[in-house]
Scaffold this motif. Structure first.
Motif, PDB file in Angstrom:
ATOM      1  N   ILE A  57      19.582 -35.837  15.038  1.00  0.00           N
ATOM      2  CA  ILE A  57      18.997 -36.107  13.723  1.00  0.00           C
ATOM      3  C   ILE A  57      19.114 -34.932  12.749  1.00  0.00           C
ATOM      4  O   ILE A  57      18.681 -33.811  13.037  1.00  0.00           O
ATOM      5  CB  ILE A  57      17.518 -36.510  13.865  1.00  0.00           C
ATOM      6  N   ILE A  58      19.706 -35.212  11.604  1.00  0.00           N
ATOM      7  CA  ILE A  58      19.794 -34.232  10.514  1.00  0.00           C
ATOM      8  C   ILE A  58      19.166 -34.870   9.286  1.00  0.00           C
ATOM      9  O   ILE A  58      19.479 -36.010   8.935  1.00  0.00           O
ATOM     10  CB  ILE A  58      21.258 -33.847  10.247  1.00  0.00           C
ATOM     11  N   ILE A  59      18.252 -34.141   8.639  1.00  0.00           N
ATOM     12  CA  ILE A  59      17.500 -34.661   7.493  1.00  0.00           C
ATOM     13  C   ILE A  59      17.781 -33.811   6.269  1.00  0.00           C
ATOM     14  O   ILE A  59      17.484 -32.622   6.253  1.00  0.00           O
ATOM     15  CB  ILE A  59      15.982 -34.645   7.796  1.00  0.00           C
ATOM     16  N   ASP A  60      18.402 -34.433   5.273  1.00  0.00           N
ATOM     17  CA  ASP A  60      18.695 -33.728   4.023  1.00  0.00           C
ATOM     18  C   ASP A  60      17.753 -34.306   2.962  1.00  0.00           C
ATOM     19  O   ASP A  60      17.981 -35.410   2.464  1.00  0.00           O
ATOM     20  CB  ASP A  60      20.169 -33.940   3.655  1.00  0.00           C
ATOM     21  N   THR A  63      17.651 -38.228   2.936  1.00  0.00           N
ATOM     22  CA  THR A  63      18.904 -38.777   3.448  1.00  0.00           C
ATOM     23  C   THR A  63      19.015 -38.316   4.891  1.00  0.00           C
ATOM     24  O   THR A  63      19.050 -37.114   5.148  1.00  0.00           O
ATOM     25  CB  THR A  63      20.102 -38.280   2.627  1.00  0.00           C
ATOM     26  N   TYR A  78      20.645 -38.591   8.920  1.00  0.00           N
ATOM     27  CA  TYR A  78      21.854 -38.875   9.683  1.00  0.00           C
ATOM     28  C   TYR A  78      21.524 -38.867  11.177  1.00  0.00           C
ATOM     29  O   TYR A  78      20.798 -37.986  11.652  1.00  0.00           O
ATOM     30  CB  TYR A  78      22.914 -37.805   9.406  1.00  0.00           C
ATOM     31  N   TRP A 118      21.125 -49.290  -1.588  1.00  0.00           N
ATOM     32  CA  TRP A 118      20.298 -48.130  -1.258  1.00  0.00           C
ATOM     33  C   TRP A 118      19.351 -47.866  -2.406  1.00  0.00           C
ATOM     34  O   TRP A 118      19.748 -47.927  -3.567  1.00  0.00           O
ATOM     35  CB  TRP A 118      21.178 -46.915  -0.979  1.00  0.00           C
ATOM     36  N   ALA A 172      23.369 -47.312   5.943  1.00  0.00           N
ATOM     37  CA  ALA A 172      24.826 -47.450   6.035  1.00  0.00           C
ATOM     38  C   ALA A 172      25.222 -46.989   7.427  1.00  0.00           C
ATOM     39  O   ALA A 172      24.734 -45.961   7.910  1.00  0.00           O
ATOM     40  CB  ALA A 172      25.517 -46.601   4.976  1.00  0.00           C
ATOM     41  N   VAL A 173      26.058 -47.759   8.077  1.00  0.00           N
ATOM     42  CA  VAL A 173      26.585 -47.335   9.377  1.00  0.00           C
ATOM     43  C   VAL A 173      28.088 -47.168   9.225  1.00  0.00           C
ATOM     44  O   VAL A 173      28.778 -48.032   8.688  1.00  0.00           O
ATOM     45  CB  VAL A 173      26.256 -48.360  10.479  1.00  0.00           C
ATOM     46  N   ASP A 174      28.583 -46.019   9.671  1.00  0.00           N
ATOM     47  CA  ASP A 174      30.004 -45.718   9.536  1.00  0.00           C
ATOM     48  C   ASP A 174      30.678 -45.859  10.896  1.00  0.00           C
ATOM     49  O   ASP A 174      30.402 -45.074  11.817  1.00  0.00           O
ATOM     50  CB  ASP A 174      30.155 -44.283   9.001  1.00  0.00           C
ATOM     51  N   ARG A 217      27.950 -42.945  13.064  1.00  0.00           N
ATOM     52  CA  ARG A 217      26.627 -42.473  12.595  1.00  0.00           C
ATOM     53  C   ARG A 217      25.994 -43.460  11.629  1.00  0.00           C
ATOM     54  O   ARG A 217      26.673 -44.151  10.884  1.00  0.00           O
ATOM     55  CB  ARG A 217      26.771 -41.123  11.875  1.00  0.00           C
ATOM     56  N   THR A 265      23.435 -43.654   8.333  1.00  0.00           N
ATOM     57  CA  THR A 265      22.803 -42.882   7.266  1.00  0.00           C
ATOM     58  C   THR A 265      21.630 -43.713   6.768  1.00  0.00           C
ATOM     59  O   THR A 265      21.809 -44.876   6.406  1.00  0.00           O
ATOM     60  CB  THR A 265      23.795 -42.644   6.106  1.00  0.00           C
ATOM     61  N   ILE A 295      18.583 -43.965   3.969  1.00  0.00           N
ATOM     62  CA  ILE A 295      18.085 -43.456   2.694  1.00  0.00           C
ATOM     63  C   ILE A 295      16.663 -43.958   2.521  1.00  0.00           C
ATOM     64  O   ILE A 295      16.430 -45.171   2.565  1.00  0.00           O
ATOM     65  CB  ILE A 295      18.926 -43.996   1.511  1.00  0.00           C
TER      66      ILE A 295
END
Lengths: 349, 349, 349, 349
Positions: free
Chosen positions: A176-179, A248, A250, A284, A301-303, A308, A310, A312
Motif C-alpha cells: 500500500i502506497i498513499i499519496d 490517491t 495504490y 473518479w 481503476a484497475v490496471d 495494481r 488505484t 481515489i
C-alpha cells in the motif's frame, strides 16, 4: 428549544470549532449553548468571525468544566494536540459526554503517540474509554458511547478507501502506497510562512514525507481491517485551495479482481451508510463534489498491465474530516439517524 | 541582428508557442522571424495576446513550408498531436531544422502511437530521423541533430527523477508508481468544461487513470535506462494553478541505500547540467521554486519502515516541460552553451 | 565582470529585495555583490528562498555602511517604513548612491509623513536630497541624481493613469475617485491573518478606506500635475492573487473629450517611454498582461451619459511598482538606456 | 411530503439552476418535482453534476408547459436572456406561478431592453404582470404575486447599498459611481476564453465598461428611490474566485452626515429584514463573509476631506444574487417566513 441536547464547543475560534458552529446551527435536535475559547474569552465571537454577525452574538466563554456542565450535555473539544489530553478527563469527570477532535485519544499505544506527536500522552485510564469514531467502520462501538475520539482528516479519506478491500483480502497489505493531498485549511488558522497566500498560491508542495502524525492512526485502522500488521508509505501534499482532501491509493490486487468487482464490494460494504458514495466504472470523484458536505466519494481503476488498483477517495477535510463526522458520531451516540443536521447538498461550483 | 539564427514558430497562438516567443525574445543568438498560426493567419498576434503589445507587432503567418524556408533556418512546431506528423516532413524536406513539441515523433513504435494517441502515426522514414530530446539524458544525440522530438511535460519531470536510480540499479524496476500533478496550462488554451475556472478553482481532480498518452513515452525512457522493460502505474491530477508539474514517485530501494546516497548519485549524474538541481537531505522542491524557469528540481526521502524511496521532481510545464527544453535542445543542436537565453531566475513569489 | 556597477540590496529577504535579485541577475551592467538582511545575517539566502539554489550561494550580510561601501557602488534599500529614514543618510554619507524603496523619503512634508505613517520622519536635510523617482513623470530629475526615493506601488499605477489628463486640464481635479485593487504580495512576506491563504482565497475585500498611506503621495504628484491642490477619494482592495495592481479611476471630463482623444494625448505624453503602453479604443488591460514585467498598461472609456472618463491602469506591483522601477531609475541615474535589464516579455499565462 | 409546494426548475444544468436544487433540498415546504433542461433532456442530472449522486437520481425533463403543470405548482426559469420571454407566458397561461431568474422581465421599458440586451423584448401584456422581486425594497408587492422577475446579481448588491441613502436624500443622485467586482460563476457554465482557468487565475480584469446590461436595471431602481432620474457610472471587474460580488459605491454626501449616521439609517431601513446586515463603524464586509448564504452585508466610510461616502456591499452572486433571492421571493409570495430554507450560516473559510 428546551428539549434539545445542549452542546458546548471548546476551541470555537479555530476552523474546526467554527465549522461545528456552522453545521450545528441547522441540527434539529442540538442547541449550541456555549462557545469557548481560552485565548479569546470575553470577546464577541463575531470579532474574529464577522460572518457570524446576527447569527451568534454572545461573548466567548473561558474553559471551566463546572460551568460547562451547567450549560451543556455534550462537549466538542476542537483544540490543538496536547490540550484535550488534560481537558477531556475533567469534562468526563464532570459528567459530560465528550467528542474530541484533536489527535490526543486516537492512538491507544502511548509510546506511539509520544513518538509521532512529541507530546505527553493522555492518562491511560481515560484513553481506554475513548471510542475511535470512524463512523462507517466502528459505528457499532460508537452507538451508546459517551467519549469519542474523532478521526484525523487524512485518515478518514484514506481508510474509507482501503478498509473494504483489505478486509476482503483483495489487496496485498504490504503493497500500500498513499499519496494524499489537502487544502490549506487543514493547517488551521495560525499564521505562518506555511499558510501565507503568496507562498502557496500557484504552488504545489509535498511536506512531512514519512513523518506525518496520521501515519500510525492509518496503520492502526488498516491493520485491524487486514488482521495483520500493515505498514504504509504515506505522502502529504498541499494544494492551493482552502478545503478538500484527496487520497490517491495504490495496492497490488489479489485474485484478478477488476474495477467493477471493487465497486460491488464497496457498495455492499457501505450499504445503508449514506455518506459514502461509490462511483461507477471509469468515474473518479473530485474534491469539489463533496465541498462543504459530509460525503466521502470513492472511485477505482484497475490496471491489468501492472496488476495494481488505484483508489481515489475525497472528503471535505473540515466536514467529514472533522466537524461533520463529529456530529455524525454524536448522532450515533444518541441513537439518532446519523444524517441529522448533515443532509445538505455539496456546494457546487 | 543579421547574424542571428532565424526561427519560425508554428502554433504561435497556443501556450507552447507564446512561451517560445517569450523565451526567445531574450535569446542572444536567435531571432524569431515568423509567428505562424493556421487558425488566425492574417490577424495581429496582439489580438489574442495583448501582453505582446509593442513587443511583436506583425500579423500571424499561414503555414507554408516554402515561405517559412525563406524566412527561417529552424522551425518550432508547437501544434496539437496529429498535425506535426504531416508538417514536419515537409519542413525537413524544405531544408529546415525542426524541433517538434507535439507528441507525434516521440514513440518510435507506430503501433504504440496509434494505441495511445488514437491518430495516424508519422511516416516511419521521418520518425527514424527524430532524435528524442530529453536534454540531460540524450544530450549527446541531440548535439548536431537537425530534427528533434521534444519530450512531454509529465515525461520530463518523471524520467529526470528516475533515470539515474534505474541506471544504477538502485530501485526495483517493477515497483515504480508515479503520482503526477499538473497545473491547468498543460491542457492548452482550448475552452472546455475541463478548463473552466469555476469548475477547477477550489477543486483537485484525477484524470485519465492508466490512460495518459505519456505512459508509453515514460516507459520507453525508463526501459532504456533500466536495460529491461519497465511498466509503471501512472496517475495524473489537475491542480488549481496555471503552471507547474510535480511528479511524486515511489519505488522499492535495492541495496539499502539512504536518501543521502540518492542525493550523491543524482548530483553526480547531473554534474555539469545546470538545469537539474538536486536538493539536500530533508528538503523537497515546490513547483513555485521553478516557476517561469527551465529548472527541474529533485528531492528524496527513503523510508526504512517500508524500504521505499519517494522522489519529488518539479518543473514548469511550459518551460522545462515544453518551450524551455526546446530551446535547450536548439542550443545543443547548434553546439552552443545549453543555457543561452535560459539563464533567468524563477519568478518568486 | 569587473567593469560592472556593484550593487548591494538591504532587505534581501523581503519580496522587494528578492525581486531585485531576480531582475538584476539579467542586467548587463550591474552585479549584485552583497545581499543584506539584518534579521537573517549569516544564513544562506537559499534557506528562505530555495528557488535561488545554485544561483546565489552566499550568506546574507549584516547591515554595515562601511562594509557595504567596500563592496558596492549603489545600494537598494528595500526595508519596511521607518528604517531607511535612519539608514539612507549613513549610506549617503559613506559615499554610496542610494535608491530607497520604502516610503520614508517620498513625502517632503514631514508633518504629512507623521500623520499617515505614524513614524518619525527622516532628517529634513537628507529628505531634500531625495529625488522622487516616478520615472516617466520626473525622469529629467532622476538623470544624474544619486539619491532616489522610489514611488509606491499603488501610486505608480494611479499617477501614470492621471497625470497627462490633469496636466492637460482635461479632467476636473476635484472629481477624482480612485478604486484600486492589489494582489497579496503587496503586503509583504510577514505572516498574519491578513495574508493567510484560507482567509484570502475565494475572497475579495476592501481595506484602509481613506486611510492608506499612499494617499498623500498620490495627491502630491497629482497636485503638481494639476498646478493646484488635488484631493482624492482612494479605496484599496485585496484580490486573491499574488501579483498585480489595477487602478480604476473616475473623473469628470472637461471639454467634451472622447476616449480617442485621451488615447492620443497619453500616447503623445508617453512617446519614447517604452514601459507605458496605451491601449486602443474599447480595449482595457488586465493585470496578467504585465505580469512579471515593468510595463504599465492603460486604457480608457468615456461615458457620454455621465460625462465621466474611466481610466484603467495596471502594473506588476513588485516590478513597475517596486524593483523594476528602481532599476529603471538606476538606469536613468547612470545615463543608461532605461530598459537595460528590463526588456523581458510579461509571463503569460 | 404530499403537502409540500411542488416546484420545477427550467435550466437545471446552469449554475443558477443547480444552486436552486441545492437550496430547495433543505426547504421545509417545497419539493422539487421536475428538473428540466432542453439541452440535456433524457440524461441523468448526475452526468453533468456528479456531486448530486444519491441526492437526485432522476433524468432531466424536457420543456413542456403542460407536463410541467401536472408535476408542479411553481416554476423557476433559470435560462439565458431571450428564452424566458417566450416561455414564461406559456407557463403563466398554464396556471403556474413563475419566478424568472433571467433578465427578460426586469425592464418594463421594452426599448431599453432591446438597447441593452440586443434581443426581442417580452410581450408587453406579460411584462406588466411581472413584479420586480428586490425582496427588501419591493417586498410588499411580492407578497401574493404569482409572477416574479428576480433581480440581477450586480443590481442586488448595488441597490441594497444605495436605496436607503437615496430615498432619504442623503446623497447627490448625480454623483453616483459604482465600481463592481464579481467572481467567475456570474458568467455561467459556458466554456470560453473568458472563463478559462489559465486566463483568469492570477489575473484581474475590467469588462463591459458603461455597457453592462445591469445598468438600466440599477438606474430603474435608483430612480424610483430618488424620485428623479438617476444616471450612474458603472464598471464591472472579474475577480479570480468562483463566488461573490462586491459593489464599491461612491457618492457626494449631503447635509454633513457621518458614517455613524448612515449605519443608523440603514439599520432602521432594514429592520426586520434578516438578510441585510449592516456593519459597525470602521468595519467593511468581505465577500467570503456571505459565501454560500443569502446575506447582503454593507459597510460605510465617509471622508471629510472629500465629502464623499463609500459604501461597500457584498453578496454571494448565486444565492442572494440569484437562487437565494428567488426562494426568498417565493416565501414572500406564499406568505411564509421569508427565511424558510435559507437559514444557514455562510461557509467560512
Amino acid at each position: 428549544m428546551t428539549n434539545k441536547l445542549r452542546a458546548a464547543i471548546v476551541g470555537s475560534t479555530g476552523y474546526g470549532g467554527v465549522e461545528l458552529i456552522r453545521l450545528l446551527a441547522s441540527h434539529p435536535l442540538v442547541e449550541v449553548t456555549s462557545v469557548i475559547s481560552s485565548s479569546s474569552a470575553g470577546t464577541p465571537i463575531t470579532e474574529g468571525y464577522p460572518h457570524l454577525t446576527n447569527i451568534r452574538t454572545e461573548l466567548l466563554d473561558d474553559v471551566n468544566p463546572q460551568e460547562i456542565r451547567e450549560k451543556a450535555d455534550v462537549v466538542f473539544t476542537a483544540t490543538p494536540a496536547g490540550i484535550a489530553s488534560k481537558l477531556a478527563p475533567q469534562l468526563l469527570d464532570a459528567g459530560l459526554k465528550v467528542i474530541d477532535l484533536s489527535g490526543d485519544f486516537r492512538l491507544q499505544d502511548t509510546a506511539l503517540y509520544e513518538e509521532w506527536y512529541k507530546k505527553e500522552p493522555a492518562d491511560k485510564a481515560y484513553l481506554e474509554q475513548a471510542v475511535y469514531g470512524m463512523s462507517e467502520v466502528y459505528g457499532d462501538k460508537v452507538r451508546g458511547a459517551s467519549f469519542i475520539s474523532n478521526p484525523g482528516c487524512y485518515v478518514t479519506a484514506t481508510v474509507l478507501g482501503l478498509v473494504p478491500a483489505l478486509q476482503a483480502g483483495w489487496i496485498d497489505p504490504s503493497s500500500i502506497i498513499i499519496d494524499a493531498k489537502s487544502g490549506v485549511s487543514g493547517a488551521g488558522r495560525g499564521a505562518s510562512l506555511g499558510t501565507h497566500y503568496s507562498e502557496l498560491n500557484e504552488n504545489f508542495k509535498a511536506y512531512k514525507l514519512n513523518k506525518h502524525q496520521h501515519i500510525p492512526e492509518i496503520e492502526m485502522v488498516l491493520s485491524d481491517a487486514a488482521g495483520r500488521e500493515v505498514v504504509t508509505t504515506f505522502t502529504t501534499h498541499l494544494v492551493p485551495m482552502t478545503r478538500g482532501i484527496m487520497s490517491t491509493m495504490y495496492a497490488t490486487v489479489q485474485g484478478g479482481r477488476k474495477a467493477a468487482d471493487f465497486i460491488d464490494l464497496y457498495r455492499s460494504y457501505y450499504e445503508g451508510r449514506p455518506f459514502v458514495r461509490v462511483r461507477g466504472e471509469g468515474k473518479w470523484p473530485m474534491t469539489k463534489e463533496v465541498w462543504g458536505s459530509n460525503y466521502c466519494d470513492i472511485g477505482f481503476a484497475v490496471d491489468e498491465r501492472t496488476g495494481r488498483v488505484t483508489v481515489i477517495s475525497v472528503i471535505d477535510n473540515l466536514v467529514k474530516g472533522a466537524a461533520g463526522q463529529a456530529i455524525q458520531n454524536l448522532n450515533l451516540m444518541m441513537g439518532w439517524d446519523e444524517t441529522l443536521g448533515l443532509q445538505f447538498v455539496p456546494v457546487y461550483p
